[in-house]
Design a protein around this motif. Structure first.
Motif, PDB file in Angstrom:
ATOM      1  N   HIS A 112     -37.011-159.650 -35.529  1.00 20.07           N
ATOM      2  CA  HIS A 112     -37.820-158.916 -34.557  1.00 20.07           C
ATOM      3  C   HIS A 112     -39.286-158.876 -34.972  1.00 20.07           C
ATOM      4  O   HIS A 112     -40.148-159.392 -34.298  1.00 20.07           O
ATOM      5  CB  HIS A 112     -37.271-157.488 -34.387  1.00 20.07           C
ATOM      6  CG  HIS A 112     -38.139-156.617 -33.537  1.00 20.07           C
ATOM      7  ND1 HIS A 112     -38.695-155.443 -33.999  1.00 20.07           N
ATOM      8  CD2 HIS A 112     -38.573-156.765 -32.266  1.00 20.07           C
ATOM      9  CE1 HIS A 112     -39.402-154.898 -33.037  1.00 20.07           C
ATOM     10  NE2 HIS A 112     -39.356-155.670 -31.973  1.00 20.07           N
ATOM     11  N   ARG A 113     -39.582-158.299 -36.116  1.00 22.12           N
ATOM     12  CA  ARG A 113     -40.964-158.178 -36.578  1.00 22.12           C
ATOM     13  C   ARG A 113     -41.125-158.444 -38.067  1.00 22.12           C
ATOM     14  O   ARG A 113     -42.120-158.055 -38.666  1.00 22.12           O
ATOM     15  CB  ARG A 113     -41.505-156.779 -36.272  1.00 22.12           C
ATOM     16  CG  ARG A 113     -41.960-156.590 -34.831  1.00 22.12           C
ATOM     17  CD  ARG A 113     -43.181-157.444 -34.580  1.00 22.12           C
ATOM     18  NE  ARG A 113     -43.445-157.589 -33.174  1.00 22.12           N
ATOM     19  CZ  ARG A 113     -44.433-156.959 -32.535  1.00 22.12           C
ATOM     20  NH1 ARG A 113     -45.210-156.127 -33.169  1.00 22.12           N
ATOM     21  NH2 ARG A 113     -44.632-157.183 -31.260  1.00 22.12           N
ATOM     22  N   PRO A 154     -34.988-151.305 -41.145  1.00 25.43           N
ATOM     23  CA  PRO A 154     -35.650-150.015 -41.354  1.00 25.43           C
ATOM     24  C   PRO A 154     -36.939-149.856 -40.563  1.00 25.43           C
ATOM     25  O   PRO A 154     -37.434-148.743 -40.423  1.00 25.43           O
ATOM     26  CB  PRO A 154     -35.926-150.014 -42.864  1.00 25.43           C
ATOM     27  CG  PRO A 154     -36.022-151.444 -43.231  1.00 25.43           C
ATOM     28  CD  PRO A 154     -35.045-152.150 -42.335  1.00 25.43           C
ATOM     29  N   TRP A 155     -37.503-150.938 -40.050  1.00 20.37           N
ATOM     30  CA  TRP A 155     -38.781-150.788 -39.337  1.00 20.37           C
ATOM     31  C   TRP A 155     -38.590-150.244 -37.927  1.00 20.37           C
ATOM     32  O   TRP A 155     -39.204-149.274 -37.544  1.00 20.37           O
ATOM     33  CB  TRP A 155     -39.513-152.147 -39.273  1.00 20.37           C
ATOM     34  CG  TRP A 155     -40.327-152.424 -40.490  1.00 20.37           C
ATOM     35  CD1 TRP A 155     -40.351-151.702 -41.641  1.00 20.37           C
ATOM     36  CD2 TRP A 155     -41.239-153.507 -40.676  1.00 20.37           C
ATOM     37  NE1 TRP A 155     -41.206-152.272 -42.550  1.00 20.37           N
ATOM     38  CE2 TRP A 155     -41.772-153.382 -41.978  1.00 20.37           C
ATOM     39  CE3 TRP A 155     -41.631-154.584 -39.887  1.00 20.37           C
ATOM     40  CZ2 TRP A 155     -42.701-154.274 -42.497  1.00 20.37           C
ATOM     41  CZ3 TRP A 155     -42.553-155.474 -40.402  1.00 20.37           C
ATOM     42  CH2 TRP A 155     -43.088-155.320 -41.695  1.00 20.37           C
ATOM     43  N   HIS A 156     -37.778-150.875 -37.129  1.00 21.71           N
ATOM     44  CA  HIS A 156     -37.649-150.460 -35.734  1.00 21.71           C
ATOM     45  C   HIS A 156     -36.219-150.204 -35.318  1.00 21.71           C
ATOM     46  O   HIS A 156     -35.941-150.062 -34.134  1.00 21.71           O
ATOM     47  CB  HIS A 156     -38.265-151.521 -34.813  1.00 21.71           C
ATOM     48  CG  HIS A 156     -39.701-151.794 -35.115  1.00 21.71           C
ATOM     49  ND1 HIS A 156     -40.139-152.990 -35.613  1.00 21.71           N
ATOM     50  CD2 HIS A 156     -40.786-151.000 -35.039  1.00 21.71           C
ATOM     51  CE1 HIS A 156     -41.441-152.931 -35.824  1.00 21.71           C
ATOM     52  NE2 HIS A 156     -41.855-151.744 -35.487  1.00 21.71           N
ATOM     53  N   GLY A 157     -35.305-150.207 -36.287  1.00 21.05           N
ATOM     54  CA  GLY A 157     -33.912-149.935 -35.954  1.00 21.05           C
ATOM     55  C   GLY A 157     -33.202-151.101 -35.291  1.00 21.05           C
ATOM     56  O   GLY A 157     -32.091-150.945 -34.786  1.00 21.05           O
TER      57      GLY A 157
END
Lengths: 470, 115
Positions: free
Chosen positions: B40-41, B60-63
């Motif tokens: 994703h990112r 952990p960043w955006h689930g």
């Protein structure tokens, strides 16, 4: 324009008199992030009496907004793109001992002046418990047109949704590129230093919410990749439509409401007692931003066509879906869970403040583009006015600044010609000898001589006293 | 020319190849050396936690939920003998380093409903 004598404090007078805060001859300020003209320094009370809601768009708030913006940003690292050698003396002045001393002296009083109206203007809904807070927040975002989906989080954006409100108003202007440009300029006030206010809340030690905020900050700063940093892609968007990318190049065209809105977030992060209000305000904004930036992208493509690089809007339409969920679950509710009912009223206050500032800002912007879009329609011959003409002689190299007035004005050119700058266009409105322009109260404008010498008479129009709708 | 390194799995669980980071994932079966990069990112999947069903990692960043099978497909070829593992690296000249880090992705699956 001239500096108005007021009852301001010696410290405030000394601050405003600094060379970098005085107007220069340029309409746009390029290549130097330290030059920030304050312009006329009202009100007569010297900012001792807080501005009311009715005075939200008045000259006192504009001046306070500019001064506070200078004060907050002197706490950020700003460097000229062409290298420090191009502005070393101004760098030393902007960050120097004297300006910092004066800044710290005047800032609390200006903050009271600028933001106290919120105490009376926003409601205090009876939200006391975590359940109340959830119900209240979801009702608020639902009422704002962004209801939660079935899983309880903000839905993905609809890029095909028809745009309305201000975005549609921009597309319907006679000069939509100027109107869209003015909108981007208002965004630039914050976007070119994006998340710098947020950075003030990253330090310290306050639990899991600190780590959650850092993730959002990490996104805003592009994970440390300069090309992915949001301010970088914002610059690319500006450049794609021919706008300047220097920080505050359009300083003279920031609307009063835009300055107050950005200062509000800097205030809450500078004074850490405001952190709960800040976290809630960010939550509310992030939730609404996803669809809001999708709409902005639609507007920009409608106005500029294929030449606009709207990646910045697309990026926010994507990432703010996550940020809306993350802030709601982990900041707003997280802080309420961690600290209990003592902080919930303050969280609610941040949302109520933000709702009001968004509405006032929207009204200010739409009034500005409605007037600036058709100055010819506001230009005619002299009409009845108070006999209080203030006559000024302008020359092309005189200091230029923009300002607002509490009352409607008539600006008459008695000799020569002047350009009226009501928004950041390279085609300012020309007034020639005998022309009279109606300038409504609170509309931002600046005059620049378009002939070697121009004589301008300014008169106040007889109108009923204006008040701002609460 | 292919590059091969040998790592001691008792001491190391992370490999840097230039700016690309890989970590040793235990997801049933033999350990895998997988890219520490959420599609994703780019979030650090080594700091992800397994979902309750153990089939995905929650970034952990955006689930974002990333399937373990998809992560497995991108692993580097690795042959293990005891604690010693031979790894075939991507072509290139980037510097390589190995170290040990905390890998949350190897913790037991989170409790709670699968989502």
């Amino acid at each position: 324009m001239t500096i108005i004598e007021t009852a301001q404090s010696p410290a405030l007078a000394a601050y405003c008199a600094q060379p970098i805060f005085r107007p220069g001859p340029d309409v746009y300020i390029t290549g130097n992030p330290y030059r920030r003209p304050i312009g006329p320094v009202g009100p007569a009370s010297g900012f001792a009496v807080p501005a009311t809601l009715a005075e939200f768009l008045g000259p006192g708030q504009l001046a306070a907004g500019r001064i506070l913006c200078n004060a907050y940003e002197s706490d950020m690292i700003l460097l000229p793109a062409a290298g420090l050698a191009t502005a070393k003396d101004d760098f030393d002045l902007f960050y120097g001992d004297e300006i910092r001393r004066l800044r710290d002296t005047v800032r609390p009083g200006l903050e009271r002046y600028a933001f106290s109206f919120l105490d009376d203007a926003v409601p205090a809904p009876p939200v006391r418990t975590l359940d109340d807070l959830q119900e209240y927040f979801l009702a608020e975002v639902g009422g704002a047109g962004a209801p939660a989906d079935a899983s309880g989080v903000n839905p993905a954006v609809d890029p095909a949704a028809p745009v309305g409100g201000t975005m549609r108003a921009i597309t319907e202007c006679r000069h939509p590129e100027e109107a869209a440009g003015l909108h981007l300029i208002q965004l630039a006030l914050d976007a070119l230093t994006e998340a710098s206010a947020m950075a003030r809340n990253l330090g310290g030690s306050y639990g899991t919410e600190q780590s959650e905020l850092f993730k959002i900050f990490n996104d805003e700063f592009g994970y440390g990749v300069y090309g992915a940093k949001h301010s970088t892609i914002f610059k690319e968007m500006l450049a794609s439509v021919g706008l300047r990318t220097d920080l505050h190049a359009y300083w003279n065209f920031y609307l009063t409401s835009s300055l107050i809105g950005v200062n509000y977030f800097n205030w809450l992060t500078e004074d850490h007692r405001g952190m709960f209000r800040y976290m809630a305000a960010v939550t509310y904004l992030e939730w609404l931003f996803a669809q809001g930036f999708a709409d902005t992208g639609v507007m920009l493509r409608a106005v500029y066509g294929d030449r606009v690089d709207a990646k910045y809007c697309d990026e926010h339409a994507h990432i703010d879906v996550h940020h809306g969920r993350m802030t709601y679950e982990n900041l707003l509710l997280g802080l309420a869970r961690a600290h209990g009912e003592i902080v919930i009223p303050e969280l609610v206050r941040g949302i109520e403040d933000t709702k009001l500032l968004l509405r006032l800002g929207d009204e200010d912007f739409r009034a500005q583009i409605a007037w600036a879009d058709d100055l010819a329609a506001h230009t005619g011959t002299r009409t009845d006015a108070r006999d209080d003409a203030s006559v000024t002689t302008l020359r092309p190299d005189d200091p230029f600044t923009t300002g607002v007035h509490d009352a409607d004005l008539l600006v008459e050119v008695e000799d020569g010609a002047v350009h009226v700058h009501a928004w950041a266009t390279d085609r300012p409105h020309l007034l020639e000898k005998g022309d009279v322009l109606h300038v409504p109260a609170h509309r931002l404008h600046g005059l620049k001589a378009a002939s070697p010498r121009a004589r301008v008479a300014t008169r106040t129009v007889e109108t009923a006293e204006r008040t701002h709708d609460a | 020319m292919a590059r091969v390194i040998v790592i001691d799995l008792s001491r190391h669980n992370t490999v840097y190849v230039g700016h690309d980071r890989y970590f040793v994932l235990h997801a049933g079966g033999p350990p895998l050396l997988v890219r520490d990069h959420c599609p994703h990112r780019g979030g650090p999947l080594s700091l992800a936690r397994p979902t309750p069903d153990g089939r995905r990692l929650s970034c952990p960043w955006h689930g974002t939920k990333v399937g373990v099978s998809a992560v497995r497909r991108g692993c580097l070829p690795m042959v293990r003998s005891g604690d010693e593992a031979v790894v075939l690296l991507p072509d290139g000249t980037e510097p390589v380093s190995v170290l040990r880090k905390e890998v949350l992705a190897n913790l037991p699956a989170e409790t709670g409903p699968a989502c």
